[in-house]
Every structure is written in structure tokens, then in C-alpha cells.
Design a protein around this motif. Structure first.
Motif, PDB file in Angstrom:
ATOM      1  N   ALA A  38       0.859  -1.183   0.000  1.00 29.22           N
ATOM      2  CA  ALA A  38       0.000   0.000   0.000  1.00 29.22           C
ATOM      3  C   ALA A  38       0.891   1.227   0.000  1.00 29.22           C
ATOM      4  O   ALA A  38       1.938   1.232   0.626  1.00 29.22           O
ATOM      5  N   GLY A  39       0.484   2.247  -0.736  1.00 33.36           N
ATOM      6  CA  GLY A  39       1.309   3.440  -0.825  1.00 33.36           C
ATOM      7  C   GLY A  39       1.394   4.153   0.511  1.00 33.36           C
ATOM      8  O   GLY A  39       0.449   4.118   1.304  1.00 33.36           O
ATOM      9  N   PRO A  40       2.512   4.795   0.786  1.00 32.61           N
ATOM     10  CA  PRO A  40       2.636   5.532   2.045  1.00 32.61           C
ATOM     11  C   PRO A  40       1.791   6.802   1.998  1.00 32.61           C
ATOM     12  O   PRO A  40       1.454   7.294   0.917  1.00 32.61           O
ATOM     13  N   SER A  41       1.488   7.327   3.180  1.00 27.26           N
ATOM     14  CA  SER A  41       0.753   8.590   3.234  1.00 27.26           C
ATOM     15  C   SER A  41       1.691   9.716   2.791  1.00 27.26           C
ATOM     16  O   SER A  41       2.913   9.521   2.696  1.00 27.26           O
ATOM     17  N   GLU A  42       1.118  10.866   2.557  1.00 22.41           N
ATOM     18  CA  GLU A  42       1.944  12.015   2.137  1.00 22.41           C
ATOM     19  C   GLU A  42       2.972  12.360   3.204  1.00 22.41           C
ATOM     20  O   GLU A  42       4.114  12.707   2.912  1.00 22.41           O
ATOM     21  N   ALA A  43       2.534  12.263   4.470  1.00 22.99           N
ATOM     22  CA  ALA A  43       3.457  12.587   5.569  1.00 22.99           C
ATOM     23  C   ALA A  43       4.613  11.591   5.617  1.00 22.99           C
ATOM     24  O   ALA A  43       5.771  11.978   5.816  1.00 22.99           O
ATOM     25  N   GLU A  44       4.292  10.305   5.413  1.00 14.88           N
ATOM     26  CA  GLU A  44       5.339   9.285   5.428  1.00 14.88           C
ATOM     27  C   GLU A  44       6.317   9.486   4.264  1.00 14.88           C
ATOM     28  O   GLU A  44       7.526   9.345   4.409  1.00 14.88           O
ATOM     29  N   LEU A  45       5.743   9.843   3.122  1.00 12.20           N
ATOM     30  CA  LEU A  45       6.583  10.061   1.945  1.00 12.20           C
ATOM     31  C   LEU A  45       7.494  11.280   2.153  1.00 12.20           C
ATOM     32  O   LEU A  45       8.680  11.254   1.809  1.00 12.20           O
ATOM     33  N   ALA A  46       6.917  12.332   2.749  1.00 15.79           N
ATOM     34  CA  ALA A  46       7.714  13.536   3.016  1.00 15.79           C
ATOM     35  C   ALA A  46       8.833  13.238   4.010  1.00 15.79           C
ATOM     36  O   ALA A  46       9.969  13.718   3.852  1.00 15.79           O
ATOM     37  N   GLN A  47       8.519  12.422   5.023  1.00 13.70           N
ATOM     38  CA  GLN A  47       9.538  12.055   6.015  1.00 13.70           C
ATOM     39  C   GLN A  47      10.644  11.225   5.352  1.00 13.70           C
ATOM     40  O   GLN A  47      11.840  11.442   5.599  1.00 13.70           O
TER      41      GLN A  47
END
Lengths: 167, 186
Positions: A107-116
Motif C-alpha cells: 500500500a502506498g505511504p501517506s503524504e506525511a510518510e513520503l515527506a519524512q
């Protein structure tokens, strides 16, 4: 004999087969010739490789031997035939298998996870750059001739104000 | 009664399988990474000189793939550089004079192990107050991993491992674009 002129969708339909290495030699040659000219196709291939790599990194699960043994013991001790109980059990196992499969689906990461993750990646590469700068500062340019020493030296040629911050 | 027993046994079995799957997934991913030729075992990096890491980053192949995909349009070079990586791990420790020796011993030990495993020293600088070592693992003519150990007295000790197919020129070019002020992180 295969025609040299193929419609765009011919190539689009063969992206996955190309990445999987399933094209025969003539099709592969045609595909690779087109890749040289077609940026969009190249991006599709890159994307397919990326997905293939991500899937390859996903772990495969194996049922522990004691669980298998237990299942065989249970199934082997009962007469074969339709049973509501076993039908229910089969459904439950199917649901469990689907649940495990869903957990394994990337499952794709959330925007926050991707930004981190992006920030972490930048930090890690900044340390790599700093190591290159320090190596260059300590050893001088005689070390920076080829291989990995060459790219890390790129940091030495950054604008002075950035270099000053990083060291 | 018999049906209840069967149902209980079935549910127990299902829960066992699910639990095994949940528990085994991260362990299997970890094992797969450790089996990569470019993976470096730095030993226990939970502490150095009694201090925990000030920076600790571990990015796996799947997450790097997502970061790469997100950068594909705007930063194609970055996307290409990240696209074939399996992992980036880094641990940074703030070190003072009391932990310098331990950091050097740790780096020396890892260096010996890497050289015994046919890792090639790309850059090794040992001066009186600074140590920078970069090693690369090549498999079939391609770089499969990179290890970086950097010790700067009064600043920090860095242990970094990048696993995957690396284009050194491309990665160096990309790294040079990140002007993060690392001193702020400490």
C-alpha cells in the motif's frame, strides 16, 4: 517476418513482458530500438522496473512446519466428505489468506510518510556529500581522480556559501 | 459440542497462521536485505561511548521506490539514482574526546571485515584528527553497495551503508545537490 512499423499500443502492451524478459529476440530488438527514441516509453519501462523491484523486495511467507503438521493431523483424522464445519473452516482459512495477502500488498505511504522518507533520504545523501568534502579537504585532489572519488568531489565545487554551511 | 470443538480448533489455526504471517514479515524482509552483497554489518549501533545515535535513518527498497516514483517527473536524475537502491542506512553519533577511541576501534574493525570480504577502499583518509573511509562492493562489474565511515573529533562519527545497484557518478551528483546544513541536525 515482423514489420518494423508497429503502432504505439504494440509497445505499450509489451512493457511488462520486456521488463520480465519474456520477449523473443526479434520483439526485444524492436522494443529496444523504440526505447532509444521514445521518452514516454522509457519512463513506462522505468516505472515497471521500479514496481518489479518493490514487489521483489516484499517478503514471501512460508507456513511453519509445525502448523502444516497440525493441519495434516487434523485433516487426516477425519473422514472425507462434505461437512458444514469444514466448509466454514475452509472459508475462514480463505479469509485469513486474503487478509495476509492484503497485508503484503505494498500500500502506498501517506503524504506525511513520503515527506519524512524524502527528508531522511536528503539527510543521508547530505552526509555522503559531507564525507566527500571532508575527504577532499583532508587528502587533496590527488585522491579525487576516478570511481566514487570523482562524484563525491562534486561537492567540493558547490557554491562557497553552501560549502561553508555543510562543513 | 463436536462442532464447537471443530470451530475452536479452526479459529485457533487461523489465528496462528495470521500471527505467524504478521510476525514473520519484517523478519523475512530483514533477512533478505542482509543477504545482499552490498549489505554491511556495522555491529551494534544502538550506542557508542554510552550515547545513542543523534541521527538514525533506515530506508528500505519499497520506500525508496515510492520516493523515486514521486520524484520521477520533477527530478528524473534523483529518481534514477534511487530507483535501483535496496536500502539506505545511516547512524550518526555525537562524539567527544572520551568516545574517539571507541569510534576508531569500531571503524577499524569494520574496515578489516570489509577488506576481507573484497570490498574495495575507494577513499581512505586518516589524519591526526579526522578519518574518512569509503568502501565499495562490486559484483559483475556493477557497484552493489557502498559503506562510508567518517569520524570528526568534537563533531560526530558516521556509519552509512547504501545497498543496491549504484551509479557512483550519478549518486555523487545527486548528493551534491542537497545543501542540508548537517551541523543543525546535531
Amino acid at each position: 517476418m515482423m514489420s518494423k512499423e508497429k503502432p504505439q499500443n504494440w509497445f505499450d502492451q509489451r512493457v511488462e513482458a520486456y521488463v520480465d524478459g519474456d520477449l523473443d529476440s526479434s520483439e526485444r530488438a524492436l522494443f529496444e530500438a523504440r526505447l532509444q527514441l521514445d521518452d514516454s516509453l522509457r519512463r513506462e519501462v522505468d516505472q515497471a522496473r521500479l514496481i518489479q523491484g518493490a514487489l521483489r523486495d516484499m517478503p514471501s511467507l512460508q507456513c511453519p512446519s509445525d502448523v502444516r503438521k497440525r493441519v495434516l493431523e487434523i485433516t487426516g483424522s477425519r473422514p472425507v466428505g462434505f461437512s458444514w464445519g469444514w466448509a466454514g473452516a475452509a472459508c475462514a482459512v480463505l479469509v485469513a489468506a486474503i487478509a495476509v495477502g492484503l497485508m503484503r500488498t505494498p500500500a502506498g505511504p501517506s503524504e506525511a510518510e513520503l515527506a519524512q522518507a524524502r527528508a531522511d533520504m536528503e539527510t543521508a545523501l547530505a552526509y555522503l556529500n559531507r564525507a566527500g568534502q571532508m575527504a577532499g579537504r583532508e587528502a587533496g585532489q590527488q585522491w579525487i581522480e576516478s570511481g566514487i572519488a570523482r562524484p563525491v568531489s562534486a561537492g567540493l565545487r558547490r557554491p562557497p556559501e553552501v560549502e561553508g554551511d555543510a562543513i | 459440542m463436536k462442532a464447537n470443538t471443530k470451530l475452536t480448533a479452526t479459529l485457533t489455526l487461523v489465528m496462528t497462521v495470521l500471527l505467524c504471517g504478521i510476525l514473520a514479515t519484517p523478519a523475512l524482509a530483514d533477512d533478505r536485505l542482509k543477504s545482499q552483497p552490498g549489505y554491511v554489518d556495522f555491529g551494534d549501533l544502538t550506542e557508542l561511548g554510552g550515547a545513542e545515535p543523534s541521527v538514525e535513518i533506515s530506508l528500505g527498497g519499497a520506500m525508496l521506490g515510492f520516493v523515486s516514483a514521486a520524484a520521477r517527473d520533477a527530478e528524473p536524475e534523483l529518481a534514477d539514482a534511487l530507483g535501483k537502491l535496496r536500502s539506505i542506512r545511516i547512524s550518526v553519533f555525537e562524539i567527544g574526546p572520551e568516545s574517539m577511541d571507541e569510534a576508531r576501534v569500531r571503524a577499524d574493525s569494520v574496515s578489516r571485515k570489509l577488506e576481507a570480504d573484497d570490498w574495495e577502499p575507494a577513499v581512505v583518509v586518516r589524519s591526526a584528527d579526522t578519518s574518512v573511509r569509503m568502501y565499495m562492493k562490486t559484483v559483475g562489474g556493477k557497484v552493489a553497495g557502498m559503506a562510508v565511515m567518517m569520524i570528526e573529533p568534537g563533531s560526530d562519527a558516521v556509519f552509512m551503508n547504501i545497498v543496491g545497484e549504484i551509479d557512483p557518478a550519478q549518486l555523487g551528483q545527486v548528493a551534491s545537490q542537497f545543501g542540508v546544513d548537517i551541523t543543525d541536525l546535531n
